[in-house]
Design a protein around this motif. Structure first.
Motif, PDB file in Angstrom:
ATOM      1  N   PRO A   1       3.832  16.388 -14.369  1.00  0.00           N
ATOM      2  CA  PRO A   1       3.454  17.750 -14.371  1.00  0.00           C
ATOM      3  C   PRO A   1       2.071  18.245 -14.257  1.00  0.00           C
ATOM      4  CG  PRO A   1       4.687  16.920 -16.512  1.00  0.00           C
ATOM      5  CD  PRO A   1       4.503  15.450 -15.821  1.00  0.00           C
ATOM      6  N   GLY A   2       1.942  19.161 -13.239  1.00  0.00           N
ATOM      7  CA  GLY A   2       0.550  19.513 -13.135  1.00  0.00           C
ATOM      8  C   GLY A   2       0.248  18.809 -11.621  1.00  0.00           C
ATOM      9  N   SER A   3       0.865  17.706 -11.094  1.00  0.00           N
ATOM     10  CA  SER A   3       0.099  17.111 -10.118  1.00  0.00           C
ATOM     11  C   SER A   3       0.403  17.744  -8.677  1.00  0.00           C
ATOM     12  CB  SER A   3       0.854  15.660 -10.104  1.00  0.00           C
ATOM     13  OG  SER A   3       2.152  15.653  -9.995  1.00  0.00           O
ATOM     14  N   GLY A   4       1.214  18.621  -8.776  1.00  0.00           N
ATOM     15  CA  GLY A   4       1.484  19.355  -7.269  1.00  0.00           C
ATOM     16  C   GLY A   4       2.773  18.945  -6.934  1.00  0.00           C
ATOM     17  N   CYS A   5       3.323  19.477  -5.650  1.00  0.00           N
ATOM     18  CA  CYS A   5       4.658  19.304  -4.963  1.00  0.00           C
ATOM     19  C   CYS A   5       4.377  19.110  -3.727  1.00  0.00           C
ATOM     20  CB  CYS A   5       5.590  20.386  -5.310  1.00  0.00           C
ATOM     21  SG  CYS A   5       7.075  20.421  -4.280  1.00  0.00           S
ATOM     22  N   ASP A   6       4.594  17.692  -3.315  1.00  0.00           N
ATOM     23  CA  ASP A   6       4.374  17.210  -1.839  1.00  0.00           C
ATOM     24  C   ASP A   6       5.621  17.513  -0.975  1.00  0.00           C
ATOM     25  OD1 ASP A   6       1.609  16.317  -1.738  1.00  0.00           O
ATOM     26  OD2 ASP A   6       2.258  14.211  -2.176  1.00  0.00           O
TER      27      ASP A   6
ATOM     28  N   PHE B   1      10.218  13.078  -5.500  1.00  0.00           N
ATOM     29  CA  PHE B   1      10.343  12.393  -6.851  1.00  0.00           C
ATOM     30  C   PHE B   1      10.479  11.017  -7.071  1.00  0.00           C
ATOM     31  CE2 PHE B   1      13.537  11.756 -10.536  1.00  0.00           C
ATOM     32  CZ  PHE B   1      12.638  12.050 -11.257  1.00  0.00           C
ATOM     33  N   TYR B   2      11.064  10.525  -6.180  1.00  0.00           N
ATOM     34  CA  TYR B   2      11.343   8.935  -6.263  1.00  0.00           C
ATOM     35  C   TYR B   2       9.967   8.219  -5.643  1.00  0.00           C
ATOM     36  CZ  TYR B   2      16.163   9.654  -7.586  1.00  0.00           C
ATOM     37  OH  TYR B   2      17.229   9.610  -8.187  1.00  0.00           O
ATOM     38  N   ASP B   3       9.114   8.902  -4.905  1.00  0.00           N
ATOM     39  CA  ASP B   3       8.145   8.016  -4.354  1.00  0.00           C
ATOM     40  C   ASP B   3       6.847   8.267  -5.364  1.00  0.00           C
ATOM     41  OD1 ASP B   3       6.285   7.024  -2.716  1.00  0.00           O
ATOM     42  OD2 ASP B   3       5.868   8.736  -1.601  1.00  0.00           O
ATOM     43  N   THR B   4       6.485   7.464  -5.931  1.00  0.00           N
ATOM     44  CA  THR B   4       5.731   7.607  -6.914  1.00  0.00           C
ATOM     45  C   THR B   4       4.128   7.752  -6.477  1.00  0.00           C
ATOM     46  OG1 THR B   4       5.447   5.051  -7.179  1.00  0.00           O
ATOM     47  CG2 THR B   4       6.739   6.032  -8.709  1.00  0.00           C
ATOM     48  N   ALA B   5       3.843   7.511  -5.309  1.00  0.00           N
ATOM     49  CA  ALA B   5       2.698   7.819  -4.504  1.00  0.00           C
ATOM     50  C   ALA B   5       2.603   9.438  -4.277  1.00  0.00           C
ATOM     51  CB  ALA B   5       2.657   6.832  -3.393  1.00  0.00           C
ATOM     52  N   SER B   6       3.566   9.822  -4.337  1.00  0.00           N
ATOM     53  CA  SER B   6       3.477  11.355  -3.852  1.00  0.00           C
ATOM     54  C   SER B   6       3.287  12.092  -5.071  1.00  0.00           C
ATOM     55  CB  SER B   6       4.924  11.743  -3.386  1.00  0.00           C
ATOM     56  OG  SER B   6       5.135  11.172  -2.061  1.00  0.00           O
ATOM     57  N   ARG B   7       2.710  13.604  -4.947  1.00  0.00           N
ATOM     58  CA  ARG B   7       2.717  14.284  -5.991  1.00  0.00           C
ATOM     59  C   ARG B   7       3.960  15.105  -6.324  1.00  0.00           C
ATOM     60  NH1 ARG B   7      -1.276  18.908  -4.577  1.00  0.00           N
ATOM     61  NH2 ARG B   7       0.130  18.648  -2.614  1.00  0.00           N
TER      62      ARG B   7
ATOM     63  N   THR C   1       9.600  10.116   8.022  1.00  0.00           N
ATOM     64  CA  THR C   1       8.355   9.851   7.693  1.00  0.00           C
ATOM     65  C   THR C   1       7.608  11.155   7.526  1.00  0.00           C
ATOM     66  OG1 THR C   1       8.258   8.115   9.410  1.00  0.00           O
ATOM     67  CG2 THR C   1       6.215   8.785   8.812  1.00  0.00           C
ATOM     68  N   ASP C   2       6.796  10.917   6.454  1.00  0.00           N
ATOM     69  CA  ASP C   2       6.245  12.274   6.100  1.00  0.00           C
ATOM     70  C   ASP C   2       5.117  12.471   7.038  1.00  0.00           C
ATOM     71  OD1 ASP C   2       5.524  13.908   3.445  1.00  0.00           O
ATOM     72  OD2 ASP C   2       3.535  13.513   4.515  1.00  0.00           O
ATOM     73  N   ARG C   3       4.978  13.753   7.517  1.00  0.00           N
ATOM     74  CA  ARG C   3       4.058  14.102   8.562  1.00  0.00           C
ATOM     75  C   ARG C   3       2.694  13.997   8.138  1.00  0.00           C
ATOM     76  NH1 ARG C   3       6.829  19.671   9.239  1.00  0.00           N
ATOM     77  NH2 ARG C   3       8.706  18.574   8.026  1.00  0.00           N
ATOM     78  N   ARG C   4       2.293  14.066   6.853  1.00  0.00           N
ATOM     79  CA  ARG C   4       0.921  13.914   6.464  1.00  0.00           C
ATOM     80  C   ARG C   4       0.707  12.719   5.984  1.00  0.00           C
ATOM     81  NH1 ARG C   4       3.045  17.698   2.010  1.00  0.00           N
ATOM     82  NH2 ARG C   4       4.390  15.967   1.987  1.00  0.00           N
ATOM     83  N   SER C   5       1.427  11.883   5.286  1.00  0.00           N
ATOM     84  CA  SER C   5       0.725  10.789   4.804  1.00  0.00           C
ATOM     85  C   SER C   5       1.381   9.567   5.435  1.00  0.00           C
ATOM     86  CB  SER C   5       1.528  10.457   3.166  1.00  0.00           C
ATOM     87  OG  SER C   5       3.077  10.339   3.347  1.00  0.00           O
TER      88      SER C   5
ATOM     89  N   SER D   1       0.788  -1.171  -0.047  1.00  0.00           N
ATOM     90  CA  SER D   1      -0.216   0.018   0.259  1.00  0.00           C
ATOM     91  C   SER D   1       1.005   1.226   0.070  1.00  0.00           C
ATOM     92  CB  SER D   1      -0.860  -0.074   1.224  1.00  0.00           C
ATOM     93  OG  SER D   1       0.001   0.330   2.532  1.00  0.00           O
ATOM     94  N   SER D   2       0.365   2.261  -0.648  1.00  0.00           N
ATOM     95  CA  SER D   2       0.993   3.531  -0.813  1.00  0.00           C
ATOM     96  C   SER D   2       0.395   4.582   0.400  1.00  0.00           C
ATOM     97  CB  SER D   2       1.242   4.278  -2.150  1.00  0.00           C
ATOM     98  OG  SER D   2      -0.173   4.463  -2.775  1.00  0.00           O
ATOM     99  N   ILE D   3      -0.759   3.980   0.796  1.00  0.00           N
ATOM    100  CA  ILE D   3      -1.276   5.002   1.818  1.00  0.00           C
ATOM    101  C   ILE D   3      -1.051   4.238   3.460  1.00  0.00           C
ATOM    102  CG2 ILE D   3      -2.969   5.719   0.205  1.00  0.00           C
ATOM    103  CD1 ILE D   3      -4.983   3.935   2.187  1.00  0.00           C
ATOM    104  N   ALA D   4      -1.144   5.209   4.124  1.00  0.00           N
ATOM    105  CA  ALA D   4      -0.764   4.480   5.670  1.00  0.00           C
ATOM    106  C   ALA D   4      -2.324   4.061   6.436  1.00  0.00           C
ATOM    107  CB  ALA D   4      -0.404   5.327   6.284  1.00  0.00           C
TER     108      ALA D   4
END
Lengths: 753, 351
Positions: B134-139, B122-128, A669-673, A55-58
């Protein structure tokens, strides 16, 4: 599995007994030549490859998986999902014993942490399975993730670590603090850390009817076997696990986790052998980790620098669905004498894989906070940190009041300090510089780890050709069990090590318990020692009851076993070879079993711990804040040292880990996700060779008649404790900046120039 | 893995033609690209392997005093070329401070220039990530960003360029030779990498099919050999990217700085040339005050993009130190811990 071709010990090193000899690893040549078969090196005919989708979500649930797209990919054989999987014999959510942790084996579409397995793609090739997992393109219903030490309402866990009470105290802490001349109140934070064994978790599972053959690295063969048996409803005798070598475990391979269970399920579903190996980033979730902590220490001392109170509270986290609590505050149970000590824990639940034992669980996290705080208290009292520790030396275990079974800590302090040159240290920080102008700091920490014993059994055999065998399902994680336990075995049966066929690492051998708690050499060693004594006793019976033997009438206690002969204790001129005894008796071999176990009476009477003192030197660039450890000396007293060479390696490894704890390791750890953003060995920093300074290990002589028959305390974990604090304290001494959040970062030291 | 075509052209012209197709990308050592493919960050349809092309692995001294480095020269071979290290010591030091010995043996000059950011989002494909999608946002913008950019960033992207090698190359006015579908051209290195603006996915001035065939150091670059250093602050001694780095090169005549070159790494989406700082150093004595002034000038436009304000102060200090080290003179040998603040530590083993 073919017989392992373990190399011989160099003959010139021998002086009569094997224990105490600095033998090199007997499996070393196999490993150097790539001939040591790790789990993932097995390729049974017809084997398929399984790759986990995670899973890519927590937190949330999986709402769709494009199984059709994955199945269309050439080479994909099947996709295992919550809707399509073999049934298990029991609900994996049921905790059948305290050493069972909940695992994710596709029992639902619920997601409770990032990197949780949500499907398994089975294919003819690794590449096809990998792409199949990508093509599943999971969609989710996302729920807010609980992240961090303040994620929610805290609670007091029922127990911490392995069944320890969450709170413990003696004396009146409030009164002790109130009466103190000097006080400190400091809060330290340690991050989540991941075991990151070099060898990823791996399994090759092969069903043959109701029989199940498993290749899998495990620190606990029989615990794993029992868990597999109950999950799959298979009789113990029908399961065979091979785990001759582990590429490190550090606690993450002790108990059965979800991914290897998924490998067994995949093999069942596919009807063919299956290999499943975790990718590095997939190890950051389903296979345990060290939980983060926030620890508050309040310490009081009188005008002479004597502790009046020690209050150690630790906040930690567990998962939303299971319970493991890093027993960080328990580090304050053992080390320093104080009339009042209180330790307590609380926790919050977060969306993480369940934390787990990780090398020195509780001791490592607690030690860096306690040793930092003791250093702060020494400074507040204007005392040298070593003098302060000696002033507060615990002559008995502080809370229980029990005497120590042995405690050579004073000798560790003395020898370590002398080797390091501690007497030259300036009391004030930021006083020492090297020729290049770099700040130099010296710090120390006290090391401690309990001397534990578990249960184990071994089987010893003496054969008609005069050779011996020792069989025990022991585990070599790289620490050297193939060598150290064989040394104990050789002495146990009175033979040269090359005359004893030492077998370990498979589940059909007698149960060796678990390689954990720094107790494996002690526990398995005690079983081996006992089995050897039993088989020698049988052999002695044959000889001493036979009037044709030169040993006739000597009685069981009247002989000693040495170099393949039984020798009359009171007359070394009268002896007989094992081969001779068995030949005359007309038996092919004699066999006996022995056990190793804790001694409850001794445990009731004594506190049992290994101890040590670690001294570290760091250099810090005064303007740029980069830190370099330049020297470490560790002196450790851990009872009998079976193999000084391997023990030094264990202690070196622990000391490097301590450096890593203080300066490098952190799961970001990303504080949001709630996702871990550095789940790889490029960005999850541990020291590289260029970071590791000259290390000096002193093993301090210590005889302990109480811990076990061999006097072994174990060295697997103690090296981290003390070391992490020593490095942190050295950074303070170099810079005058006390950093209480670990690892210490460059920006923490940029505050002044 | 995703299926892809693998082609191994025989000539540069064939390579350019093959790589000009949509979905194609060049493969040299692959020290970055293969990781990106395994992580599903890059999903090329076609890899054009250029490692077998002739004539791209030489180091040539040209008649005008330039040095021409073929794009396929390995980082290790270049750094260990004694003549090169003597003439361009900051470049050699930067090369040896990058990655690990194993990676340096494989990685190429051309590939190094085009390595991708190490931004975790950039490496984490689940992140924006606007760069990846392009256009997805910047997490990263509100995420874990203590190592991100402090110069030249935009709301679209706060990633940094990770190269060590490019930093001194930029200070020395390196020129990039490119073969493309429209023939050969050359551009200054400073024009190769782009700042993110609203199009962080466009990282360089290269067009489809463009192949970097060489890096050239102009004749003037030789003039700094006596006073050139690279300094890199990082979180461990080896195998870590720079938090901040700097290349400083001085031409000192009669006790005054005749010409200064200064570039920073780890601070922006491209290696960052600090021309304003260079200007204040021209014609002045190499003093601590002058270096402080230069450091302030170099970071005038810096601003934090997250939890990284410390990088601005750190960058100033690194600039001062790098200039101080350069003024003191290039050491006779590259230190055992190249570019490290601990380079002077005696007895250090090689990183």
């Amino acid at each position: 599995m073919p017989e392992l071709n373990l190399t011989s010990a160099p003959a010139h090193l021998r002086h009569g007994s094997s224990i105490g000899q600095p033998l090199t690893r007997r499996d070393g040549v196999l490993k150097v030549k790539g001939q040591a078969t790790y789990a993932a090196d097995n390729h049974p005919p017809g084997m398929l490859f399984a790759v986990i989708a995670v899973s890519s979500i927590a937190h949330g649930r999986v709402t769709s998986l494009d199984v059709a797209a994955a199945k269309r990919h050439p080479g994909v054989v099947d996709v295992m999902t919550p809707d399509h999987k073999p049934e298990l014999a029991i609900d994996p959510e049921i905790k059948t014993n305290p050493f069972v942790f909940r695992m994710e084996v596709l029992q639902s579409n619920e997601v409770r942490y990032a990197n949780q397995p949500i499907a398994v793609v089975i294919a003819e090739t690794l590449e096809a399975a990998t792409e199949g997992a990508v093509l599943l393109a999971p969609r989710y219903e996302i729920l807010p993730a609980l992240v961090g030490l303040d994620a929610g309402e805290s609670y007091v866990p029922p127990v911490v670590g392995v069944g320890n009470p969450a709170e413990n105290h003696h004396g009146d802490v409030a009164a002790g603090l109130a009466s103190a001349d000097k006080q400190i109140d400091a809060t330290y934070e340690t991050p989540a850390q991941y075991h990151n064994a070099m060898e990823p978790h791996a399994i090759v599972a092969h069903w043959n009817g109701d029989n199940l053959q498993i290749d899998m690295p495990t620190q606990g063969l029989m615990l794993s076997l029992a868990r597999v048996a109950e999950l799959f409803g298979v009789a113990h005798d029908n399961i065979h696990i091979r785990s001759p070598f582990l590429g490190g475990g550090f606690g993450s391979k002790g108990l059965m986790a979800g991914p290897p269970a998924l490998g067994i399920m995949a093999a069942k579903l596919a009807g063919r052998p299956v290999k499943l190996v975790l990718r590095r980033e997939q190890m950051y979730g389903p296979v345990g980790h060290r939980a983060p902590t926030r620890q508050r220490l309040r310490i009081g001392a009188d005008a002479e620098g004597r502790l009046t109170a020690l209050d150690h509270h630790a906040r930690t986290v567990s998962s939303t669905f299971d319970d493991f609590y890093e027993p960080a505050a328990d580090a304050s149970h053992t080390l320093y004498a104080a009339p009042a000590i209180r330790t307590s824990h609380d926790a919050v639940r977060v969306n993480t894989g369940t934390p787990l034992f990780m090398r020195a669980p509780g001791e490592a996290t607690g030690s860096i906070a306690l040793e930092s705080a003791i250093d702060e208290m020494a400074w507040a009292c204007g005392m040298d940190p070593l003098a302060f520790r000696l002033k507060n030396y615990a002559e008995v275990e502080p809370i229980t009041g029990k005497p120590f079974s042995s405690k050579a800590l004073r000798a560790c302090y003395d020898q370590g300090a002398a080797r390091f040159g501690w007497a030259e240290r300036s009391l004030q920080p930021r006083q020492m510089r090297d020729d290049a102008g770099l700040l130099v700091g010296w710090g120390m920490g006290t090391a401690t780890f309990p001397a534990l014993m578990f249960q184990a059994e071994a089987r010893a055999t003496i054969r008609r050709d005069g050779s011996g065998a020792m069989e025990i399902g022991a585990h070599d994680m790289g620490q050297g069990a193939w060598t150290a336990l064989a040394q104990i075995a050789a002495d146990a049966v009175g033979l040269d090590i090359d005359r004893v066929n030492f077998k370990a690492g498979t589940s059909d051998l007698p149960d060796a318990g678990i390689a954990g708690g720094s107790a494996h050499t002690a526990t398995a060693g005690a079983a081996i020692h006992s089995a050897g004594a039993a088989v020698i006793a049988k052999l002695a019976d044959l000889a001493t009851n036979d009037e044709r033997s030169p040993l006739f009438g000597a009685g069981n206690t009247g002989v000693i076993a040495r170099d393949g002969r039984l020798i009359r204790r009171d007359d070394e001129g009268r002896s007989e070879s094992y081969a001779g005894i068995l030949a005359r008796a007309g038996v092919a071999e004699v066999e006996a079993r022995g056990t190793g176990a804790p001694n409850p009476a001794a445990m009731e009477e004594y506190a049992m711990h290994a101890h040590g003192a670690v001294f570290a030197e760091v250099k810090v660039d005064p303007e740029l804040g980069q830190i370099r450890v330049t020297r470490m000396v560790g002196a450790f007293a851990a009872g009998r040292i079976v193999n000084p060479h391997l023990v030094k390696s264990q202690l070196f490894g622990g000391m490097i880990w301590g450096q890593s704890f203080a300066l490098h390791e952190e799961a970001i750890t990303d504080r949001r996700s709630g996702r871990i953003m550095n789940a790889n060995l490029g960005e999850y920093h541990i020291p590289v060779n260029a970071d590791v300074p000259p290390l000096d290990v002193i093993t301090v002589e210590e005889h302990d008649p109480h811990v076990n028959a061999l006097g072994i305390k174990g060295v697997g974990e103690i090296g981290i404790t003390g070391s992490a604090g020593a490095v942190a304290n050295a950074v303070w001494h170099a810079t005058g900046v006390r950093v209480r959040r670990f690892p210490i970062r460059i920006e923490d030291l940029l505050t002044q120039t | 893995m995703k299926q892809f075509d693998y082609v191994r052209p025989a000539t540069v012209a064939e390579a350019v033609a093959a790589a000009a197709q949509p979905g194609a990308t060049y493969l040299a050592a692959g020290t970055n690209l293969l990781d990106l493919m395994k992580g599903n960050v890059s999903r090329p349809d076609r890899l054009v392997d250029v490692t077998h092309l002739d004539g791209l692995d030489g180091i040539e001294h040209l008649a005008d005093g330039s040095l021409r480095i073929g794009a396929l020269v390995s980082n290790a071979d270049l750094a260990h070329d004694a003549e090169f290290a003597k003439t361009y010591p900051a470049v050699a030091e930067a090369l040896l401070s990058g990655a690990s010995a194993q990676l340096r043996n494989a990685a190429t000059v051309g590939g190094n220039l085009l390595q991708r950011t190490r931004c975790a989002y950039f490496y984490d494909t689940a992140s924006r990530c606007n760069k990846r999608e392009p256009g997805s946002g910047c997490d990263a913008r509100d995420g874990e960003n203590r190592t991100h950019a402090v110069l030249g960033w935009s709301e679209s992207c706060i990633a940094t360029h990770p190269s060590d090698f490019c930093v001194p190359l930029l200070a020395l006015d390196a020129i990039i030779e490119i073969e493309g579908p429209k023939g050969r051209r050359e551009i200054a290195l400073d024009e190769l990498h782009r700042l993110p603006g609203n199009t962080p996915e466009r990282e360089s001035a290269l067009e489809p099919g463009d192949l970097i065939v060489a890096v050239r150091l102009p004749p003037a670059a030789r003039g700094f050999a006596a006073h050139a250093r690279y300094l890199k602050v990082r979180e461990r001694t080896s195998y870590a990217f720079a938090i901040v780095s700097a290349a400083a090169a001085l031409r000192i005549e009669n006790g005054k700085i005749a010409e200064a070159r200064l570039a920073l790494g780890g601070v922006a989406a491209k290696p960052w040339r600090a021309r304003a700082a260079e200007d204040v150093l021209k014609g002045v004595a190499p003093t601590a005050d002058a270096f402080q002034e230069a450091a302030w000038r170099a970071l005038t436009d810096a601003k934090p993009s997250g939890d990284n304000a410390y990088k601005i102060e750190l960058a100033r200090r690194i600039v001062v130190r790098a200039l101080t080290l350069a003024a003191a003179g290039t050491p006779a040998r590259i230190p055992a811990l190249p570019a490290s603040p601990f380079a002077s530590t005696s007895g250090a083993i090689h990183a």
